[in-house]
Each structure stands twice: as structure tokens, then as C-alpha cells.
Design an enzyme around this catalytic site. Structure first.
Site, PDB file in Angstrom:
ATOM      1  N   ASN A  85       0.062   0.597  -8.031  1.00  0.00           N
ATOM      2  CA  ASN A  85       0.260   1.303  -6.774  1.00  0.00           C
ATOM      3  C   ASN A  85       0.262   2.789  -7.108  1.00  0.00           C
ATOM      4  O   ASN A  85       1.003   3.232  -7.995  1.00  0.00           O
ATOM      5  CB  ASN A  85       1.587   0.894  -6.115  1.00  0.00           C
ATOM      6  N   GLY A  91       2.285   2.744  -1.534  1.00  0.00           N
ATOM      7  CA  GLY A  91       3.678   2.306  -1.593  1.00  0.00           C
ATOM      8  C   GLY A  91       4.328   2.480  -2.949  1.00  0.00           C
ATOM      9  O   GLY A  91       5.318   1.814  -3.257  1.00  0.00           O
ATOM     10  N   GLN A  92       3.803   3.403  -3.761  1.00  0.00           N
ATOM     11  CA  GLN A  92       4.453   3.640  -5.075  1.00  0.00           C
ATOM     12  C   GLN A  92       5.843   4.223  -4.839  1.00  0.00           C
ATOM     13  O   GLN A  92       5.980   5.253  -4.174  1.00  0.00           O
ATOM     14  CB  GLN A  92       3.620   4.607  -5.926  1.00  0.00           C
ATOM     15  N   SER A  93       6.853   3.536  -5.364  1.00  0.00           N
ATOM     16  CA  SER A  93       8.230   3.982  -5.123  1.00  0.00           C
ATOM     17  C   SER A  93       8.881   4.559  -6.375  1.00  0.00           C
ATOM     18  O   SER A  93       9.849   5.300  -6.275  1.00  0.00           O
ATOM     19  CB  SER A  93       9.074   2.819  -4.587  1.00  0.00           C
ATOM     20  N   HIS A  98       3.270   2.348 -13.722  1.00  0.00           N
ATOM     21  CA  HIS A  98       3.603   0.945 -14.013  1.00  0.00           C
ATOM     22  C   HIS A  98       2.525   0.035 -13.471  1.00  0.00           C
ATOM     23  O   HIS A  98       1.965   0.276 -12.402  1.00  0.00           O
ATOM     24  CB  HIS A  98       4.971   0.556 -13.453  1.00  0.00           C
ATOM     25  N   LEU A  99       2.263  -0.995 -14.222  1.00  0.00           N
ATOM     26  CA  LEU A  99       1.285  -2.011 -13.854  1.00  0.00           C
ATOM     27  C   LEU A  99       2.072  -3.262 -13.473  1.00  0.00           C
ATOM     28  O   LEU A  99       2.863  -3.771 -14.272  1.00  0.00           O
ATOM     29  CB  LEU A  99       0.393  -2.278 -15.069  1.00  0.00           C
TER      30      LEU A  99
HETATM   31  P1  DGP Z   1       6.156   0.397  -6.876  1.00  0.00           P
HETATM   32  O1  DGP Z   1       6.511   0.079  -5.474  1.00  0.00           O
HETATM   33  O2  DGP Z   1       4.687   0.063  -7.205  1.00  0.00           O
HETATM   34  O3  DGP Z   1       6.522   1.808  -7.269  1.00  0.00           O
HETATM   35  O4  DGP Z   1       7.007  -0.595  -7.781  1.00  0.00           O
HETATM   36  C1  DGP Z   1       8.247  -0.269  -8.323  1.00  0.00           C
HETATM   37  C2  DGP Z   1       8.881  -1.555  -8.722  1.00  0.00           C
HETATM   38  O5  DGP Z   1       9.991  -1.252  -9.547  1.00  0.00           O
HETATM   39  C3  DGP Z   1       9.420  -2.389  -7.558  1.00  0.00           C
HETATM   40  O6  DGP Z   1       8.697  -3.618  -7.487  1.00  0.00           O
HETATM   41  C4  DGP Z   1      10.880  -2.638  -7.914  1.00  0.00           C
HETATM   42  C5  DGP Z   1      10.968  -2.235  -9.361  1.00  0.00           C
HETATM   43  N1  DGP Z   1      12.232  -1.628  -9.751  1.00  0.00           N
HETATM   44  C6  DGP Z   1      12.842  -0.583  -9.144  1.00  0.00           C
HETATM   45  N2  DGP Z   1      13.973  -0.264  -9.790  1.00  0.00           N
HETATM   46  C7  DGP Z   1      14.075  -1.148 -10.833  1.00  0.00           C
HETATM   47  C8  DGP Z   1      15.045  -1.319 -11.873  1.00  0.00           C
HETATM   48  O7  DGP Z   1      16.044  -0.609 -11.987  1.00  0.00           O
HETATM   49  N3  DGP Z   1      14.818  -2.333 -12.747  1.00  0.00           N
HETATM   50  C9  DGP Z   1      13.712  -3.149 -12.653  1.00  0.00           C
HETATM   51  N4  DGP Z   1      13.591  -4.104 -13.574  1.00  0.00           N
HETATM   52  N5  DGP Z   1      12.786  -3.002 -11.708  1.00  0.00           N
HETATM   53  C10 DGP Z   1      12.969  -2.007 -10.796  1.00  0.00           C
END
Ligand code: DGP
Length: 112
Positions: A85, A91-93, A98-99
Site C-alpha cells: 500500500n 490506505g497506507q497507515s 512494508h509488504l
Molecule cells: P498499511 O495499512 O498498508 O499501512 O498496513 C499497516 C499494517 O500494520 C496494518 O495491517 C496493521 C499493522 N500494524 C499496525 N501497528 C502494528 C503493530 O504495532 N504491530 C503489528 N504486528 N502490526 C501492526
């Protein structure tokens, strides 16, 4: 320091699936499929859109790690999806490259 940099430095715990010199793979905290793993570079990079030709090897390592994760978690035969993303519309959060490796169920196309 960003969230995923804190996961790399073990300041925040994660369920690690695979680690190499350059890459870390850990389970997504909010899984969208029975298997949902994030593959990240240990070195901070905001998104794919911040990458430069010098990052080609690192991006390749991430893809090979995704394949190894899929093998390790038994997705090789059934198939799986890998997703970047990038930015707001996608929707990159988390602003650390990251993949997503998703599998364990059939998926629709196109994604929403
Ligand atoms: P995106 O929306 O593509 O930016 O995906 C970010 C992802 O990161 C989302 O699926 C949830 C995950 N995520 C957010 N915070 C944490 C965390 O503290 N630990 C882990 N393992 N995953 C997290």
C-alpha cells in the site's frame, strides 16, 4: 522513531516469522486473512515511492523473504497475495515500507 523501527529494535514486541540481515517479517496485529504477515526492511524507508535504484537489492530481499514466509506458513500450494500500500489513496497507515503477505483463504479481485 517510527512504529516499525521500534519493532525492528524490539522496543515493541512482535510475532516474528523470519529475520535476515536486512529484513524482518512479523505477523500483522490486525490480520485480514488467516495468514497475514508484514515484511519490512530493517532500514527505515517511508514507502515504495521513496525508493531509489540503489534500493533494488533491498526490495529484492523483501520479495524473496515474502516467498520464504509463504513457504514457511504453508501457502505455497494454495497461493497467496503480496501487496504494497503506497500513500493515502491506497490506505497506507504506517509510514515505514512494508509488504503484506496474505493467504489462507480465497481472495477477490480487484481489491477494494
Ligand atoms: P498499511 O495499512 O498498508 O499501512 O498496513 C499497516 C499494517 O500494520 C496494518 O495491517 C496493521 C499493522 N500494524 C499496525 N501497528 C502494528 C503493530 O504495532 N504491530 C503489528 N504486528 N502490526 C501492526
Amino acid at each position: 522513531m517510527c512504529l516499525f523501527c521500534k519493532i525492528v529494535s524490539r522496543q515493541i514486541p512482535s510475532d516474528i516469522v523470519l529475520e535476515t540481515d536486512d529484513v524482518l517479517a512479523f505477523k500483522d496485529v490486525k490480520p485480514m486473512a488467516p495468514v497475514h504477515v508484514l515484511v519490512i526492511p530493517k532500514r527505515h524507508l517511508g514507502s515504495l515511492h521513496d525508493s531509489v535504484p540503489g534500493d533494488a537489492a533491498l526490495l529484492g530481499h523483501m520479495l524473496i523473504a515474502a516467498r520464504e514466509v509463504a513457504d514457511k506458513l504453508g501457502l505455497g500450494a494454495s497461493g497467496y497475495r503480496v501487496v504494497f500500500n503506497i500513500g493515502q489513496d491506497a490506505g497506507q497507515s504506517v509510514l515505514h515500507l512494508h509488504l503484506h503477505v496474505l493467504g489462507g483463504r480465497a481472495m477477490a479481485w480487484p481489491p477494494g
